[in-house]
Design a protein around this motif. Structure first.
Motif, mmCIF file in Angstrom:
data_model
loop_
_atom_site.group_PDB
_atom_site.id
_atom_site.type_symbol
_atom_site.label_atom_id
_atom_site.label_comp_id
_atom_site.label_asym_id
_atom_site.label_seq_id
_atom_site.Cartn_x
_atom_site.Cartn_y
_atom_site.Cartn_z
ATOM 1 N N LEU C 17 0.839 -1.201 0.000
ATOM 2 C CA LEU C 17 0.000 0.000 0.000
ATOM 3 C C LEU C 17 0.872 1.250 0.000
ATOM 4 O O LEU C 17 0.583 2.224 -0.693
ATOM 5 N N THR C 18 1.933 1.216 0.782
ATOM 6 C CA THR C 18 2.819 2.376 0.833
ATOM 7 C C THR C 18 3.421 2.646 -0.536
ATOM 8 O O THR C 18 3.455 3.787 -0.997
ATOM 9 N N ILE C 20 2.296 1.828 -3.497
ATOM 10 C CA ILE C 20 1.270 2.378 -4.399
ATOM 11 C C ILE C 20 1.001 3.832 -4.035
ATOM 12 O O ILE C 20 0.860 4.691 -4.905
ATOM 13 N N GLY C 21 0.952 4.094 -2.739
ATOM 14 C CA GLY C 21 0.711 5.465 -2.282
ATOM 15 C C GLY C 21 1.776 6.412 -2.786
ATOM 16 O O GLY C 21 1.483 7.489 -3.304
ATOM 17 N N ILE C 22 3.043 5.974 -2.659
ATOM 18 C CA ILE C 22 4.135 6.825 -3.131
ATOM 19 C C ILE C 22 3.989 7.072 -4.629
ATOM 20 O O ILE C 22 4.152 8.195 -5.111
ATOM 21 N N LEU C 24 1.251 7.070 -6.381
ATOM 22 C CA LEU C 24 0.129 7.997 -6.607
ATOM 23 C C LEU C 24 0.555 9.430 -6.370
ATOM 24 O O LEU C 24 0.313 10.328 -7.180
ATOM 25 N N VAL C 25 1.193 9.660 -5.224
ATOM 26 C CA VAL C 25 1.615 11.027 -4.895
ATOM 27 C C VAL C 25 2.605 11.534 -5.934
ATOM 28 O O VAL C 25 2.512 12.658 -6.427
#
Lengths: 295, 354, 281, 406
Positions: C17-18, C20-22, C24-25
């Motif tokens: 998740l982290t 993917i989050g990175i 996305l940002v």
């Protein structure tokens, strides 16, 4: 019980900002309304003594094909912006609602996009949209999504979408955070109860998140509408409303009528028209936040 | 220290009158508890004494001076709030000394006053802490300390214990009472908890629907409630009420409960034969003894010290607090005998004591 | 898998998740990156096809050029003056108003709120002309004060909408305690209420600053003297002038937005938590 | 009127109270942000040459000057002197926004209508009254990249002279991220400025804007874009942007004016030259656009005399001859430019200026221009056929011209 003086102070506190807004916005709005029923030219602009033309400016506007185009654009611009900003905002908010390392921090970083002045965003996106040497066409071509340059800002069929995309990029982070706030206020027990009742992730979203978020969504939608109707700087820097008004919206059109074509009456009539629309949305917004208060 | 006199005080919010003319005299140094169910107007009355609500009509005087139009700070009172109302951004010491700070007192004075109050309340180690770092009981004490520092003529307490757990509530009760005995300041204390009222008050004011139902010392109210409301409100479990008719003949009087059963009466009020009335008897004054009125047990609730037996008597259920340990069972029939000294009779229409 | 999270992490592990989050940002903020690196490119690299993701011959020449040719320092100073003053005026008026709105129990508060919300929504581009006339009458044209007063109409409504719930969260009882402790209304506001809403007010102040810092229409309208104009007008004139080159525009834009982004990075935790904790109640 | 006077007076007091000099300040708004433009040195020289007036300049982008002027008029606080794009001047005059300079001109020794190039002078005249004085003149030509010509096998010494040659050359030169030709068809005065020469070359005219000739002229542009010789981005390009793409090597040819010369000289790292606008072979009509700025004094200006004196100063031989340093041609026939920079370009543009046709003058030029801009953009973006686009334009333009002919 307060003493009279204390009560008076409280009322003074209330009147200060309200009076301020009435003086500096209310008066201009009225002034604008007056101009919209007059025949205003450069020659009589400095005086109050101008010929009254009734609703002439409005009649002329409604008969004008370009005005209708601009109204259509505005409706599309605002609707698509609001819907997609909320959709993307909600998706991002939900994703970062998951507990994983850095979730909170990363969620906050999105707001950096909102921190940029719209004018800078307009200039930046114009540069990225450039057909021949722009970043976006390069990316699309290199991943095989398009096989020739797309004329983002020159093709009247595309330009409105291009402008909308830039504005969505700008507006989504703020909407996302407001929605995060709403999500944070949903009691965790509801999700636990729903899980126990056998609801999967999608069902929890459908039967817990959405209904609990209804009031927030409505308020955010109104807020987003109002802020989107305001968009000026970004479009101004990006496309100037062109080509052939394909990306023009009401505030910009009003400004152009007045300051580029000397048609002050028409410009004021457009402004008044927008005021009415904005006024209705604002009333809706007030209603929703008052409902929320009552809850 | 000062007397507080409340004279025909009314309060209306808009067109809704919530206090319908209240008269209360509180003597110097007295601990008075305003008690009543929620919505009875007791808190509103307290806030009017404090100056937080305006007085619609009537007079409130503190120490002989009418204070109707005075702001809170000019009334020389202190108040302890239900949720403590501690300033979250100030330490314990700052919270307690805030009133002095507003008066422009020196640092030393403030420190002295805060430590003095902290000493009284056992908060000495906590002076530097912030409210969020305190337990509920400690917060309660700080709120009291803040009041003590004011050294006011009158202390006002607005349901100060309602946010505490049961055990703490009991100990705080005695602390407040001890505090009163030590300071001897007039206290007006609002609660909905009749046990608090009974245990703490010099004088209880029972309020209901914006009127004063009865004023008196705790046991006086308990033993001779002036009306059905007071009778039912004070005491737990509350007094049993049975609707029926007085049957007086010769020197013997009986009460015929609607539905058939009969209960004895000590003496019949004159010319009361056939008068419909309400028969009141507290659970602890019902004994199970041979020769009593026969009743069928509906529910048995052992509390430890006693066993509460709910039994059907005529059309009504009555509760008896029985000290005798024995396995009562639902459906069983037992004889119930009222302690005749503690039988109350009330008028059915007015609810007044007969 | 957390049972409390609304979406249960799609069944993925935290580290995934982290990542993917990175991603996305990173994707989302790529335009910001693009602005910065474009500023470091040379004029020929800026038109390079394909575009370079990192400047091959990084140069500071754009920055040198804008600082020597474009009065960037002056623009930034003007922007700061306008933004800070607007923020101050907005926060003073907004706090007082929000405080009053949260304390007065009267329908007048609703009326006031409606008035402010409705008035704050009118697009400034439509108000530019009448605003100009007003400030002309007041003799304030070509002063920063005029821009501050005008921009405040835009930020004040925003601030009130967001400050009102913040002030409403301060329990009445605290103020009542203060009154009994001997405080006047003003003392209570200053010593009890304001310290409690500090964080919220700070957040709204930061957002106000951002809005005022980027304000374009009012300075464009109300300032006709170049030495008073803030950076957005400078950028616009730069874009509209005959010498515009993208690397220089991006350099100007970078210099302009960097202070805001720095403030944001420093305050991001507070801004985000302030916004997410009941800003919309 | 009285109120406006009072406002002006108070503004004047405010202005005067700041610098405590006996000089009268003349507020001048102009658009020349190039530091080498003749105006900057001339202002210094003028301020040094006398004590009565002090010129206080303010530089505004071209697109903004008009907006600023409207705001100034709206409040009665106008500058004393402005530079106006020539087609707009008469519409300002017709609305009463400009001072009538007829008497001042007739008394002037330096400014004589007879010595001015006709087009520029006419753009200042409305109903036989004079509202402005030409400051400079310019026109457009075709810049071309000789290196690219060579690479493409074209003769760099014989640039395209006809529409067909231009079209073919552009086609040949286009490809691999390079456009054959760049021009400006943006929604602003710049679009018609660049297109109108083609209209005249085709034998068309404004008062018959949907004639077959006009359609041909517009279709010529459409073909350039549709064949890929020109970028569809032309509808979004200002003239300087068209020049930018040329200088960056992204366009082999660009239609633009002499004002770009200083920049092209500095930025273009290739061999370039300049050609006249082409002619249409079957018509052989030479036509070009007339550009340039006029001096005008806003109505209600405080300092008409000072402003006019500066206009006279700016109209002298020793000042006007410096205009060419930034690609501005003198609007007078009696001015010689000794030893001009870029002598070939000077010759080409001077030749081109002889056939330059003014836009208007017409009091409602902004509306006419807007109709043309829309038609150009509609045709270039494929929204309408050239015929349909011009039919729409005619529907707007014809009634205007019937009311007030050109």
């Amino acid at each position: 019980m307060q003493t009279r003086r204390d009560a008076a102070i409280l009322w003074l506190f209330l009147i200060l900002p309200v009076g301020y807004m009435v003086a500096f916005v209310g008066y201009p709005v009225v002034y604008n309304l007056v101009m919209s029923v007059q025949d205003v030219t450069l020659g009589n602009l400095a005086t109050w003594d101008r010929p009254f033309v009734g609703l002439g400016n409005y009649v002329e506007l409604i008969a004008n094909e370009r005005f209708r185009l601009v109204v259509r654009n505005s409706v599309i611009f605002v609707t698509v912006n609001v819907v997609l900003q909320i959709a993307f905002g909600l998706a991002i908010a939900l994703y970062f609602e998951n507990r994983f390392p850095g979730a909170r921090y990363m969620r906050g970083l999105f707001l950096a996009a909102w921190m940029l002045p719209p004018l800078v965003i307009g200039a930046l996106w114009k540069w990225m949209y450039a057909a021949d040497y722009g970043l976006i066409n390069y990316v699309l071509e290199s991943i095989g999504l398009s096989d020739g340059p797309i004329y983002w800002l020159s093709n009247p069929d595309i330009v409105l979408a291009a402008v909308i995309a830039a504005n969505i990029w700008f507006g989504t982070p703020f909407i996302m955070l407001l929605l995060s706030a709403g999500i944070a206020n949903i009691p965790r027990e509801l999700y636990e109860a729903a899980s126990l009742d056998g609801a999967g992730a999608i069902q929890r979203f459908r039967f817990v998140t959405l209904p609990m978020l209804k009031a927030t969504l409505l308020a955010v939608a109104c807020l987003a509408t109002v802020y989107t109707m305001r968009a000026f700087d970004l479009i101004w820097a990006l496309s100037q409303g062109g080509p052939i008004d394909a990306s023009n919206v009401l505030p910009l059109y009003s400004y152009q009528l007045s300051f580029e074509q000397f048609r002050f009456g028409g410009g004021s009539a457009v402004a008044t028209f927008s005021f009415v629309v904005v006024f209705i949305v604002a009333l809706l917004y007030v209603r929703t936040i008052r409902h929320e208060k009552a809850m | 220290m000062a007397p507080v006199n409340i004279r025909d005080v009314r309060k209306a919010f808009g067109h809704v009158e919530v206090l319908h003319g209240v008269d209360i005299d509180i003597e110097d140094g007295e601990f008075v508890v305003l008690v009543g169910p929620s919505g009875c107007g007791k808190s509103t009355l307290l806030r009017m004494i404090a100056g937080l609500e305006s007085v619609t009509s009537g007079d409130i005087s503190i120490d002989g001076r009418t204070v109707n139009r005075l702001p809170p700070k000019a009334r020389d009172i202190a108040m302890v709030f239900q949720n403590y109302a501690l300033y979250p951004h100030m330490s314990v010491a700052e919270n307690m000394a805030f009133s002095l700070r507003l008066k422009g007192a020196s640092r030393e004075t403030m420190h002295e006053a805060a430590s003095g109050a902290a000493g009284i309340l056992g908060l000495g180690d906590l002076l530097a802490r912030y409210p969020r770092e305190l337990s509920g009981g400690q917060r309660q004490r700080v709120a009291m300390g803040r009041a003590i520092v004011r050294d006011p003529k009158v202390f006002l307490f607005d349901e100060p214990l309602s946010n505490l757990d049961a055990k703490l509530r009991v100990s705080m009760r005695s602390e407040i009472k001890a505090l009163h005995q030590r300071l001897r300041t007039t206290i007006v204390y609002v609660t909905h908890d009749q046990i608090e009222a009974m245990t703490m008050a010099d004088k209880i004011v029972v309020m209901h629907d914006g009127v004063v139902e009865q004023i008196g010392e705790p046991l006086e109210l308990y033993d001779r409630p002036a009306n059905l409301f007071v009778a039912g409100f004070l005491g737990s479990p509350s007094m049993n009420f049975l609707n029926g008719t007085i049957r007086a003949g010769g020197d013997r009087a009986e009460f015929e409960v609607d539905g058939g059963a009969r209960l004895p009466l000590p003496t019949a009020p004159a010319a009361s034969d056939g008068r419909p009335a309400v028969y009141g008897i507290r659970p602890e004054h019902l004994l199970s003894d041979a020769g009593g009125t026969d009743a069928e047990i509906v529910l048995v609730e052992p509390t430890g010290a006693e066993i509460h037996v709910v039994a059907r008597l005529g059309n009504d259920d009555v509760t008896a607090a029985l000290r005798e340990r024995r396995p009562y069972r639902a459906g069983e029939r037992i004889p119930l005998v009222p302690d005749l000294e503690h039988v109350h009779l009330f008028d059915r229409d007015s609810g007044r004591r007969l | 898998m957390s049972a409390t999270a609304p979406s249960e992490g799609f069944g993925l592990r935290g580290s995934t998740l982290t990542l993917i989050g990175i991603a996305l940002v990173g994707l989302y903020l790529f335009p910001v990156y693009w602005m910065y690196i474009s500023a470091f490119k040379t004029s020929s690299e800026i038109f390079a096809d394909p575009p370079t993701m990192f400047p091959e011959n990084g140069t500071l020449s754009s920055f040198v050029w804008i600082f020597t040719q474009e009065h960037v320092g002056r623009y930034l100073r003007n922007s700061l003056i306008i933004a800070v003053s607007t923020m101050a005026l907005t926060i003073v008026l907004g706090s007082l108003g929000a405080y009053a709105m949260s304390r007065i129990r009267s329908r007048a508060v609703d009326v006031a709120l409606v008035t402010v919300v409705v008035l704050q929504t009118f697009p400034e581009a439509l108000l530019a002309t009448p605003m100009f006339v007003i400030f002309r009458e007041l003799g304030l044209l070509n002063t920063h004060l005029a821009v501050v007063l005008a921009t405040t109409t835009k930020t004040l409504g925003f601030a009130l909408v967001f400050l009102r719930p913040i002030f409403a969260q301060v329990p009445f009882a605290l103020e009542e305690a203060a009154f009994i402790d001997g405080a006047s209304r003003l003392q209570s506001f200053r010593l009890v209420v304001f310290p409690m809403v500090r964080v919220g007010v700070l957040v709204v102040a930061a957002l106000t600053f951002v809005m005022a810092y980027g304000e374009f229409v009012y300075p464009l309208t109300l300032l006709t003297r170049a030495e008073l104009q803030p950076a957005p007008v400078g950028i616009y004139q730069f874009v509209g002038a005959e010498y515009a080159d993208w690397h220089r525009v991006m350099a100007f834009a970078s210099v302009f937005v960097t202070p805001v982004l720095l403030i944001f990075l420093l305050l991001q935790r507070r801004i985000v938590s302030g916004l997410t904790s009941g800003a919309l109640k | 009127m009285l109120r406006r006077r009072l406002l002006c007076a108070s503004a004047l007091v405010a202005c005067l109270s700041a610098p405590a000099t006996a000089q009268t300040t003349v507020d001048l708004w102009h658009v020349f942000n190039i530091e080498t433009d003749m105006i900057h040195q001339a202002i210094k020289d003028y301020n040094a040459s006398q004590d009565e007036y002090r010129i206080e300049p303010r530089v505004l982008p071209f697109v903004q000057l008009q907006t600023e002027l409207i705001k100034a008029v709206a409040t009665g606080d106008v500058p004393d002197l402005i530079t106006v794009d020539n087609p707009v001047l008469v519409s300002l005059a017709a609305q009463g926004a400009l001072e009538d300079l007829t008497d001042l001109v007739s008394e002037s020794e330096n400014i004589d209508p007879e010595v001015y190039v006709e087009g520029p002078w006419r753009s200042n005249v409305w109903r036989d009254q004079i509202y402005g004085v030409p400051r400079d003149a310019n026109t457009i030509g075709v810049y071309y990249n000789k290196d690219m010509f060579r690479e493409a096998g074209l003769d760099p010494e014989s640039p395209p002279a006809t529409w067909d040659e231009l079209r073919d050359a552009a086609q040949t030169l286009a490809g691999d991220g390079v456009n054959g030709i760049a021009f400006s068809a943006i929604m602003s005065e710049e679009g018609p400025f660049q297109w109108l020469p083609f209209l005249y070359q085709a034998g068309g005219s404004l008062d018959n804007i949907n004639s077959p000739e006009a359609v041909e002229a517009l279709q010529f542009w459409v073909d350039l874009v549709e064949s890929g010789s020109a970028s569809p981005d032309v509808v979004n390009m200002r003239q300087y942007e068209a020049a930018n793409t040329f200088m960056a090597g992204n366009a082999a040819m660009a239609i633009s004016g002499p004002w770009e010369l200083p920049r092209i000289e500095q930025e273009a790292d290739f061999d370039w030259s300049l050609a006249l606008l082409p002619v249409k072979a079957d018509k052989n009509i030479r036509a070009s656009a007339l550009g340039g700025y006029n001096w005008a004094i806003p109505a209600g200006a405080e300092n008409v005399d000072g402003a006019f004196e500066f206009i006279e100063f700016m109209s002298r031989q020793d000042v006007l001859q410096n205009g060419w340093d930034t690609g501005r041609l003198p609007p007078r026939t009696d001015i010689t430019v000794p030893d001009p920079r870029w002598p070939e370009a000077f010759a080409t543009f001077n030749e081109q200026l002889q056939t330059a046709i003014p836009r208007g003058p017409h009091p409602r030029w902004p509306e006419i221009s807007k109709a043309l801009q829309i038609a150009i953009q509609e045709a270039l973006t494929g929204r309408k056929s050239a015929q349909d686009a011009l039919d729409s334009a005619a529907a707007t333009i014809n009634p205007i011209l019937q009311e007030t002919p050109l």
